[in-house]
Design a protein around this motif. Structure first.
Motif, PDB file in Angstrom:
ATOM      1  N   ALA A  43      25.634  31.019  -2.343  1.00 40.41           N
ATOM      2  CA  ALA A  43      24.843  30.447  -3.432  1.00 40.41           C
ATOM      3  C   ALA A  43      23.376  30.446  -3.021  1.00 40.41           C
ATOM      4  O   ALA A  43      23.057  30.068  -1.896  1.00 40.41           O
ATOM      5  N   SER A  44      22.515  30.891  -3.896  1.00 40.66           N
ATOM      6  CA  SER A  44      21.101  30.891  -3.536  1.00 40.66           C
ATOM      7  C   SER A  44      20.434  29.618  -4.046  1.00 40.66           C
ATOM      8  O   SER A  44      20.753  29.122  -5.129  1.00 40.66           O
ATOM      9  N   THR A  45      19.537  29.072  -3.245  1.00 47.06           N
ATOM     10  CA  THR A  45      18.886  27.803  -3.610  1.00 47.06           C
ATOM     11  C   THR A  45      18.039  27.955  -4.877  1.00 47.06           C
ATOM     12  O   THR A  45      17.742  26.976  -5.548  1.00 47.06           O
ATOM     13  N   ASP A  46      17.674  29.195  -5.213  1.00 49.31           N
ATOM     14  CA  ASP A  46      16.851  29.438  -6.406  1.00 49.31           C
ATOM     15  C   ASP A  46      17.561  29.058  -7.705  1.00 49.31           C
ATOM     16  O   ASP A  46      16.924  28.834  -8.720  1.00 49.31           O
ATOM     17  N   SER A  47      18.900  29.029  -7.662  1.00 50.00           N
ATOM     18  CA  SER A  47      19.615  28.816  -8.921  1.00 50.00           C
ATOM     19  C   SER A  47      19.759  27.337  -9.275  1.00 50.00           C
ATOM     20  O   SER A  47      20.311  27.001 -10.321  1.00 50.00           O
ATOM     21  N   ALA A  48      19.259  26.426  -8.423  1.00 43.35           N
ATOM     22  CA  ALA A  48      19.380  24.988  -8.695  1.00 43.35           C
ATOM     23  C   ALA A  48      18.765  24.624 -10.050  1.00 43.35           C
ATOM     24  O   ALA A  48      19.350  23.872 -10.829  1.00 43.35           O
ATOM     25  N   GLY A  49      17.597  25.180 -10.332  1.00 46.04           N
ATOM     26  CA  GLY A  49      16.887  24.868 -11.578  1.00 46.04           C
ATOM     27  C   GLY A  49      17.686  25.272 -12.801  1.00 46.04           C
ATOM     28  O   GLY A  49      17.829  24.497 -13.758  1.00 46.04           O
ATOM     29  N   ILE A  50      18.239  26.471 -12.746  1.00 48.24           N
ATOM     30  CA  ILE A  50      18.950  26.985 -13.920  1.00 48.24           C
ATOM     31  C   ILE A  50      20.259  26.224 -14.142  1.00 48.24           C
ATOM     32  O   ILE A  50      20.666  25.963 -15.277  1.00 48.24           O
ATOM     33  N   ILE A  51      20.875  25.787 -13.034  1.00 52.04           N
ATOM     34  CA  ILE A  51      22.121  25.020 -13.155  1.00 52.04           C
ATOM     35  C   ILE A  51      21.850  23.654 -13.799  1.00 52.04           C
ATOM     36  O   ILE A  51      22.576  23.218 -14.690  1.00 52.04           O
ATOM     37  N   ALA A  52      20.775  23.006 -13.376  1.00 46.25           N
ATOM     38  CA  ALA A  52      20.405  21.728 -13.983  1.00 46.25           C
ATOM     39  C   ALA A  52      20.036  21.925 -15.452  1.00 46.25           C
ATOM     40  O   ALA A  52      20.367  21.097 -16.309  1.00 46.25           O
ATOM     41  N   ALA A  53      19.363  23.058 -15.751  1.00 47.31           N
ATOM     42  CA  ALA A  53      18.973  23.338 -17.133  1.00 47.31           C
ATOM     43  C   ALA A  53      20.203  23.556 -18.020  1.00 47.31           C
ATOM     44  O   ALA A  53      20.252  23.085 -19.159  1.00 47.31           O
ATOM     45  N   ILE A  54      21.216  24.242 -17.484  1.00 43.89           N
ATOM     46  CA  ILE A  54      22.453  24.470 -18.244  1.00 43.89           C
ATOM     47  C   ILE A  54      23.139  23.127 -18.520  1.00 43.89           C
ATOM     48  O   ILE A  54      23.567  22.852 -19.642  1.00 43.89           O
ATOM     49  N   ALA A  55      23.223  22.266 -17.483  1.00 43.99           N
ATOM     50  CA  ALA A  55      23.851  20.953 -17.660  1.00 43.99           C
ATOM     51  C   ALA A  55      23.095  20.129 -18.714  1.00 43.99           C
ATOM     52  O   ALA A  55      23.707  19.473 -19.559  1.00 43.99           O
ATOM     53  N   ASP A  56      21.758  20.182 -18.682  1.00 37.11           N
ATOM     54  CA  ASP A  56      20.943  19.448 -19.662  1.00 37.11           C
ATOM     55  C   ASP A  56      21.170  19.980 -21.078  1.00 37.11           C
ATOM     56  O   ASP A  56      21.272  19.212 -22.038  1.00 37.11           O
ATOM     57  N   GLN A  57      21.201  21.322 -21.192  1.00 35.49           N
ATOM     58  CA  GLN A  57      21.380  21.945 -22.501  1.00 35.49           C
ATOM     59  C   GLN A  57      22.714  21.520 -23.116  1.00 35.49           C
ATOM     60  O   GLN A  57      22.794  21.185 -24.294  1.00 35.49           O
ATOM     61  N   VAL A  58      23.766  21.495 -22.307  1.00 36.91           N
ATOM     62  CA  VAL A  58      25.091  21.137 -22.818  1.00 36.91           C
ATOM     63  C   VAL A  58      25.161  19.653 -23.180  1.00 36.91           C
ATOM     64  O   VAL A  58      25.845  19.276 -24.133  1.00 36.91           O
ATOM     65  N   THR A  59      24.421  18.804 -22.454  1.00 33.04           N
ATOM     66  CA  THR A  59      24.395  17.375 -22.784  1.00 33.04           C
ATOM     67  C   THR A  59      23.921  17.143 -24.210  1.00 33.04           C
ATOM     68  O   THR A  59      24.333  16.191 -24.863  1.00 33.04           O
ATOM     69  N   LYS A  60      23.055  18.052 -24.718  1.00 36.65           N
ATOM     70  CA  LYS A  60      22.531  17.908 -26.081  1.00 36.65           C
ATOM     71  C   LYS A  60      23.632  18.023 -27.138  1.00 36.65           C
ATOM     72  O   LYS A  60      23.488  17.515 -28.237  1.00 36.65           O
ATOM     73  N   LEU A  61      24.733  18.721 -26.806  1.00 38.34           N
ATOM     74  CA  LEU A  61      25.818  18.900 -27.772  1.00 38.34           C
ATOM     75  C   LEU A  61      26.374  17.557 -28.209  1.00 38.34           C
ATOM     76  O   LEU A  61      26.510  17.286 -29.394  1.00 38.34           O
ATOM     77  N   GLU A  62      26.754  16.747 -27.227  1.00 36.51           N
ATOM     78  CA  GLU A  62      27.341  15.431 -27.506  1.00 36.51           C
ATOM     79  C   GLU A  62      26.739  14.430 -26.532  1.00 36.51           C
ATOM     80  O   GLU A  62      27.335  14.128 -25.496  1.00 36.51           O
ATOM     81  N   PRO A  63      25.540  13.915 -26.845  1.00 39.19           N
ATOM     82  CA  PRO A  63      24.850  13.036 -25.891  1.00 39.19           C
ATOM     83  C   PRO A  63      25.633  11.772 -25.539  1.00 39.19           C
ATOM     84  O   PRO A  63      25.460  11.213 -24.466  1.00 39.19           O
ATOM     85  N   LYS A  64      26.517  11.330 -26.463  1.00 35.56           N
ATOM     86  CA  LYS A  64      27.225  10.070 -26.208  1.00 35.56           C
ATOM     87  C   LYS A  64      28.502  10.258 -25.399  1.00 35.56           C
ATOM     88  O   LYS A  64      29.060   9.302 -24.876  1.00 35.56           O
ATOM     89  N   SER A  65      29.003  11.482 -25.328  1.00 40.07           N
ATOM     90  CA  SER A  65      30.242  11.729 -24.579  1.00 40.07           C
ATOM     91  C   SER A  65      29.950  11.790 -23.085  1.00 40.07           C
ATOM     92  O   SER A  65      28.824  12.061 -22.687  1.00 40.07           O
TER      93      SER A  65
END
Lengths: 91, 104
Positions: free
Chosen positions: A37-59
């Motif tokens: 795993a490259s350390t460079d991908s930390a940002g994109i992984i957090a961004a993906i998690a944030d993007q998905v949280t928008k789907l159902e913020p209360k879940s």
């Protein structure tokens, strides 16, 4: 303090079928990475998690799985930390 | 064309073009859900370049799933379209919680 983090990453990485793992903080900065795993991908992984949280913020935070023919990437937010596990599924 | 409606336990489905336009194929809880479509497009764009070390040769992801305790979204990229299905999940935890209730 990092000992627990390092040990957890090592334990995950030594599990069969797992080729790499990475942890990122709430801002997408890398807390640790092991294996393929490259350390460079930390940002994109957090961004993906944030993007998905928008789907159902209360879940509660869901498990996100990205897959192609040979590899799989699992992402989940746990509090302020986002974890990602890379798996080889071609075997 | 195989109908997304026929998938067992599906509670919503949606087909998008790559630029995010909702095609006429949508139904259930995701019917004409443009907010949802925009979030999914953002997600698919993000997943284009995840980790060059672990995922070499630009092998793009063709299946994404988002799993909540009682339901999940399955996103598949095929034929330049994005197919999304929302499915109900039978969770193991709810089954074990329900068990004593049946005995009573």
């Amino acid at each position: 303090m990092e000992k627990n983090l390092e040990k957890t990453l090592d334990d995950i990485n030594n599990t069969e079928g797992i080729i790499g793992c990475i942890l990122a903080d709430h801002a997408g900065l890398c807390l640790g990475a092991k294996g393929n795993a490259s350390t460079d991908s930390a940002g994109i992984i957090a961004a993906i998690a944030d993007q998905v949280t928008k789907l159902e913020p209360k879940s509660p935070p869901p498990v996100i799985s990205l897959q192609n023919d040979s590899r799989k990437c699992l992402i989940q937010r746990q509090g302020a930390v986002v974890g990602a596990i890379y798996k080889d599924i071609s075997m | 064309m195989l109908s997304l409606e026929r998938i067992p336990d599906q509670i919503g489905h949606l087909v998008l073009t790559e630029d995010g336009a909702v095609l006429t194929v949508s139904g259930g809880e995701l019917e004409n859900d443009e907010r949802f479509a925009n979030i999914i497009i953002g997600l698919v764009t993000l997943t284009n370049k995840i980790d060059p070390k672990a995922f070499p040769n630009n092998e793009a992801f063709d299946k994404i799933s988002i799993t909540y305790p009682d339901h999940c979204y399955i996103i598949c990229l095929s034929n330049k379209k994005i197919h999304i299905v929302k499915k109900r999940l039978l969770s193991l935890t709810s089954a074990t919680v329900e068990q004593p209730l049946i005995d009573v």
